[in-house]
Scaffold this active site. Sequence first.
Site, PDB file in Angstrom:
ATOM      1  N   CYS A 113       7.302  11.388 -15.014  1.00  0.00           N
ATOM      2  CA  CYS A 113       6.062  11.129 -15.763  1.00  0.00           C
ATOM      3  C   CYS A 113       5.450  12.404 -16.346  1.00  0.00           C
ATOM      4  O   CYS A 113       4.597  12.336 -17.227  1.00  0.00           O
ATOM      5  CB  CYS A 113       5.057  10.420 -14.873  1.00  0.00           C
ATOM      6  SG  CYS A 113       5.752   8.931 -14.171  1.00  0.00           S
ATOM      7  N   HIS A 253      -1.960  10.538 -16.936  1.00  0.00           N
ATOM      8  CA  HIS A 253      -0.820   9.626 -16.780  1.00  0.00           C
ATOM      9  C   HIS A 253      -1.342   8.265 -16.319  1.00  0.00           C
ATOM     10  O   HIS A 253      -2.240   8.181 -15.491  1.00  0.00           O
ATOM     11  CB  HIS A 253       0.166  10.186 -15.754  1.00  0.00           C
ATOM     12  CG  HIS A 253       1.313   9.269 -15.544  1.00  0.00           C
ATOM     13  ND1 HIS A 253       2.090   8.840 -16.593  1.00  0.00           N
ATOM     14  CD2 HIS A 253       1.795   8.668 -14.435  1.00  0.00           C
ATOM     15  CE1 HIS A 253       3.010   8.015 -16.134  1.00  0.00           C
ATOM     16  NE2 HIS A 253       2.853   7.891 -14.826  1.00  0.00           N
ATOM     17  N   ASN A 283       2.934   1.574 -16.775  1.00  0.00           N
ATOM     18  CA  ASN A 283       3.398   2.945 -16.591  1.00  0.00           C
ATOM     19  C   ASN A 283       4.702   3.137 -17.370  1.00  0.00           C
ATOM     20  O   ASN A 283       5.715   2.541 -17.037  1.00  0.00           O
ATOM     21  CB  ASN A 283       3.613   3.187 -15.088  1.00  0.00           C
ATOM     22  CG  ASN A 283       4.105   4.596 -14.775  1.00  0.00           C
ATOM     23  OD1 ASN A 283       4.451   5.356 -15.668  1.00  0.00           O
ATOM     24  ND2 ASN A 283       4.144   4.919 -13.496  1.00  0.00           N
TER      25      ASN A 283
HETATM   26  N1  ACO Z   1       2.108  -8.818  -5.598  1.00  0.00           N
HETATM   27  C1  ACO Z   1       1.581  -9.183  -4.422  1.00  0.00           C
HETATM   28  N2  ACO Z   1       1.672  -8.422  -3.310  1.00  0.00           N
HETATM   29  C2  ACO Z   1       2.314  -7.251  -3.400  1.00  0.00           C
HETATM   30  C3  ACO Z   1       2.900  -6.820  -4.587  1.00  0.00           C
HETATM   31  C4  ACO Z   1       2.781  -7.650  -5.726  1.00  0.00           C
HETATM   32  N3  ACO Z   1       3.291  -7.313  -6.926  1.00  0.00           N
HETATM   33  N4  ACO Z   1       3.463  -5.613  -4.368  1.00  0.00           N
HETATM   34  C5  ACO Z   1       3.248  -5.295  -3.102  1.00  0.00           C
HETATM   35  N5  ACO Z   1       2.558  -6.291  -2.495  1.00  0.00           N
HETATM   36  C6  ACO Z   1       2.102  -6.359  -1.113  1.00  0.00           C
HETATM   37  C7  ACO Z   1       2.937  -5.510  -0.181  1.00  0.00           C
HETATM   38  O1  ACO Z   1       4.089  -6.235   0.233  1.00  0.00           O
HETATM   39  C8  ACO Z   1       1.975  -5.253   0.934  1.00  0.00           C
HETATM   40  O2  ACO Z   1       1.936  -6.392   1.757  1.00  0.00           O
HETATM   41  P1  ACO Z   1       1.824  -6.231   3.372  1.00  0.00           P
HETATM   42  O3  ACO Z   1       0.500  -5.542   3.587  1.00  0.00           O
HETATM   43  O4  ACO Z   1       1.866  -7.645   3.823  1.00  0.00           O
HETATM   44  O5  ACO Z   1       2.992  -5.401   3.764  1.00  0.00           O
HETATM   45  C9  ACO Z   1       0.611  -5.148   0.234  1.00  0.00           C
HETATM   46  O6  ACO Z   1       0.796  -5.799  -1.035  1.00  0.00           O
HETATM   47  C10 ACO Z   1       0.120  -3.746   0.029  1.00  0.00           C
HETATM   48  O7  ACO Z   1       1.181  -2.957  -0.524  1.00  0.00           O
HETATM   49  P2  ACO Z   1       0.978  -1.440  -0.864  1.00  0.00           P
HETATM   50  O8  ACO Z   1       2.248  -0.882  -1.445  1.00  0.00           O
HETATM   51  O9  ACO Z   1       0.380  -0.731   0.299  1.00  0.00           O
HETATM   52  O10 ACO Z   1      -0.125  -1.548  -2.040  1.00  0.00           O
HETATM   53  P3  ACO Z   1      -0.966  -0.414  -2.716  1.00  0.00           P
HETATM   54  O11 ACO Z   1      -2.395  -0.753  -2.641  1.00  0.00           O
HETATM   55  O12 ACO Z   1      -0.549   0.963  -2.280  1.00  0.00           O
HETATM   56  O13 ACO Z   1      -0.555  -0.561  -4.271  1.00  0.00           O
HETATM   57  C11 ACO Z   1       0.842   0.566  -5.886  1.00  0.00           C
HETATM   58  C12 ACO Z   1       0.780  -0.357  -4.664  1.00  0.00           C
HETATM   59  C13 ACO Z   1       0.169  -0.120  -7.030  1.00  0.00           C
HETATM   60  C14 ACO Z   1       2.306   0.836  -6.198  1.00  0.00           C
HETATM   61  C15 ACO Z   1       0.111   1.911  -5.583  1.00  0.00           C
HETATM   62  O14 ACO Z   1       0.534   2.396  -4.349  1.00  0.00           O
HETATM   63  C16 ACO Z   1       0.356   2.986  -6.622  1.00  0.00           C
HETATM   64  O15 ACO Z   1      -0.084   2.886  -7.742  1.00  0.00           O
HETATM   65  N6  ACO Z   1       1.012   4.100  -6.251  1.00  0.00           N
HETATM   66  C17 ACO Z   1       1.199   5.275  -7.128  1.00  0.00           C
HETATM   67  C18 ACO Z   1       2.221   5.076  -8.219  1.00  0.00           C
HETATM   68  C19 ACO Z   1       2.403   6.382  -8.966  1.00  0.00           C
HETATM   69  O16 ACO Z   1       1.505   7.163  -9.157  1.00  0.00           O
HETATM   70  N7  ACO Z   1       3.639   6.687  -9.370  1.00  0.00           N
HETATM   71  C20 ACO Z   1       3.889   7.995  -9.955  1.00  0.00           C
HETATM   72  C21 ACO Z   1       4.395   7.951 -11.304  1.00  0.00           C
HETATM   73  S1  ACO Z   1       5.764   6.884 -11.539  1.00  0.00           S
HETATM   74  C22 ACO Z   1       7.107   7.856 -12.024  1.00  0.00           C
HETATM   75  O17 ACO Z   1       7.126   9.062 -11.908  1.00  0.00           O
HETATM   76  C23 ACO Z   1       8.351   7.147 -12.512  1.00  0.00           C
END
Ligand code: ACO
Length: 326
Positions: A113, A253, A283
Amino acid sequence: MNRAKIIATGYYLPSRILTNEDLEKIVDTTDEWITTRTGIKERHIAENDESSSDMGIKAGSMALEKAGLEPEDIDAVICATITPDHFFPSTACLIQKGLNLKNSFAFDVSAACSGFIYALHIAEAILLQDRVKTVLVIAAEKMSSITDWKDRATCVLFGDGAGAAILQKKKGDRGILSSFLGSDGNFGDLLIVPAGGSRTPVTEEIVRGGQHFLHMKGNEVFKVAVQKMVNSALNSLGRAGLEAKDVKLLIPHQANLRIIKAVAKRLKLRDEQVFINVDKVGNMSAATIALGLAEAEEKKIIKSGDIVNLVSFGAGFTWAGMVLRW
Ligand code: ACO
């Protein structure tokens, strides 16, 4: 004083739009979960036969037209991508061919990214130290090609598209004022395409296990992302002798609206100082900030003389900040 200045931008988004409601039919998710956790409502998805270079060519063509330049005016092409058409030749070489850029050298940059800011930084160095007059920077990503469409935790996050910027050396105080780049390979496993490279070549078993797709430990990435983006903004601004209050527009980003809001809050920025389009495009990795800059210019959110702060974070981990006087 000579500065590397962006003289034109361009972008391309595939016409196919995938909404959260569409995703509800593919995986066990809801519009409500995706919206509250990420801020994303829809994203553009390339056609099966449409590659990163195809999208990069369209973005580059738009930038060339806006700059009023001919293909032979381009001396160098740098393409930021983690979804290249092939291991080799580079996507930059394919873009060079597609745009008929006969007089340029071309190469790719892999910084996830942060790739667009890394590529701008390299373009600046080439422009200020060499005989090169005009550099075309492209960021093009087909994230859908490395997405596991059965993994709800990642398939809702990404989109496809491309952005472009043409830079030239100009006298005066407009252009790139400063950059701040960093990386830490110790975090590599948190955001990775595990197989398909020389470490683990693709086999039938690897494909069955989905190891050729993007894997991410989202919540662990989240914590570092906020901290490194704030740090990159402050360091790049500091190197330019500026503060957050001087920024007309922060183009962060667009991984997640919550990350963007947290960064803006820590920098004490007002809403109108922060560019957001994650709701419409998701993203797009390296292409995200390239598109943001092109959109901000097209919508006249930034005007001549404005201070623009680009800030990124991505796989590697990599992070970067850059300050421009537009
Ligand atoms: N729909 C419903 N539920 C979901 C989904 C979905 N699409 N995806 C995950 N869940 C569930 C999980 O299974 C989990 O359930 P559990 O508690 O029963 O185990 C729950 O939701 C929480 O999951 P988390 O992964 O902890 O959710 P979080 O609040 O962290 O959000 C996200 C996830 C959106 C990915 C977030 O962590 C994020 O944005 N992270 C940073 C991403 C980023 O900055 N990437 C860098 C750049 S990308 C690159 O370089 C290519």
